[in-house]
Design an enzyme around this catalytic site. Structure first.
Site, PDB file in Angstrom:
ATOM      1  N   HIS A  10       0.696  -0.738  -0.043  1.00 59.93           N
ATOM      2  CA  HIS A  10      -0.248  -0.110  -0.103  1.00 59.93           C
ATOM      3  C   HIS A  10       1.050   1.249   0.094  1.00 59.93           C
ATOM      4  O   HIS A  10       1.836   1.584   0.246  1.00 59.93           O
ATOM      5  CB  HIS A  10      -0.566  -0.061   1.065  1.00 59.93           C
ATOM      6  CG  HIS A  10      -0.371   0.321   2.628  1.00 59.93           C
ATOM      7  ND1 HIS A  10      -0.382   1.577   2.447  1.00 59.93           N
ATOM      8  CD2 HIS A  10       0.102  -0.299   3.208  1.00 59.93           C
ATOM      9  CE1 HIS A  10       0.406   1.895   4.125  1.00 59.93           C
ATOM     10  NE2 HIS A  10       1.043   0.532   4.392  1.00 59.93           N
ATOM     11  N   CYS A  11       0.357   2.579  -0.386  1.00 60.03           N
ATOM     12  CA  CYS A  11       0.567   3.042  -0.232  1.00 60.03           C
ATOM     13  C   CYS A  11      -0.327   4.247   0.278  1.00 60.03           C
ATOM     14  O   CYS A  11      -1.802   3.940   1.063  1.00 60.03           O
ATOM     15  CB  CYS A  11       1.131   4.026  -1.587  1.00 60.03           C
ATOM     16  SG  CYS A  11      -0.293   4.365  -2.404  1.00 60.03           S
ATOM     17  N   ARG A  12       0.025   5.751   0.064  1.00 62.52           N
ATOM     18  CA  ARG A  12      -0.996   7.019   0.993  1.00 62.52           C
ATOM     19  C   ARG A  12      -2.318   6.063   0.306  1.00 62.52           C
ATOM     20  O   ARG A  12      -3.960   5.927   0.249  1.00 62.52           O
ATOM     21  CB  ARG A  12      -1.278   8.060   0.298  1.00 62.52           C
ATOM     22  CG  ARG A  12      -1.824   9.117   1.461  1.00 62.52           C
ATOM     23  CD  ARG A  12      -1.375  10.724   1.131  1.00 62.52           C
ATOM     24  NE  ARG A  12      -0.008  10.452   2.836  1.00 62.52           N
ATOM     25  CZ  ARG A  12       0.181   9.968   3.702  1.00 62.52           C
ATOM     26  NH1 ARG A  12      -1.222   9.412   4.340  1.00 62.52           N
ATOM     27  NH2 ARG A  12       1.028  10.167   3.891  1.00 62.52           N
TER      28      ARG A  12
END
Length: 162
Positions: A88-90
């Protein structure tokens, strides 16, 4: 969270913030690759192995310098540990998608375009195209040589040549 492949999920910061024992068990998450700094998240209370790569989603960041470590983390989670990894990222659109596409390029021999199409098909998200220039460069090497290159060798060649 979106299942991309067996053992590989794509997510965003809200997926991490809403993780609880039920969701972890439901999806079988054993590893988390965070492509953003996540303050206050304690993966150890869930028994999850976590790697954090705190890079910003800006043009000046170089994802390639982190990519080999990220791919090794994913491979270890899926192949060695027989686990399930959430990347995941933001927003779940750029950094995390880039890493997942690179994983598909290397593990399945897909071109950049096919890898991106696979992720977009599963996630139904149209990621911004300008973020993928670094991966397009690797795709060129893959097509020229017919195999997925060692990321560190590509970086070394680029630094040496200029």
């Amino acid at each position: 969270m979106i299942k991309i492949r067996e053992g590989l999920w794509l997510g965003n910061i809200w997926d991490i913030e809403s993780l609880n024992q039920t969701r972890i068990a439901q999806h079988g998450i054993t590893h988390i690759l965070s492509m953003v700094e996540v303050g206050g998240f304690d993966s150890t209370k869930f028994g999850i192995v976590r790697k954090e790569v705190a890079i910003d989603d800006v043009e000046s960041e170089n994802l390639l310098i982190h990519l080999e470590d990220c791919l090794e983390f994913i491979d270890n989670a899926i192949v060695v540990c027989k686990g399930v990894v959430l990347v995941h990222c933001r927003m779940g659109l750029s950094r995390s998608v880039s890493v997942i596409v690179a994983h598909l390029m290397r593990s399945e021999g897909l071109s950049f375009a096919k890898g991106l199409a696979e992720v977009e098909k599963m996630s139904s998200v149209q990621a911004p195209r300008e973020i993928y220039e670094e991966l397009r460069g690797i795709d060129g090497v893959i097509r020229e040589r017919g195999y997925v290159p060692d990321i560190k060798a590509v970086l070394h060649r680029r630094l040496r040549l200029g």
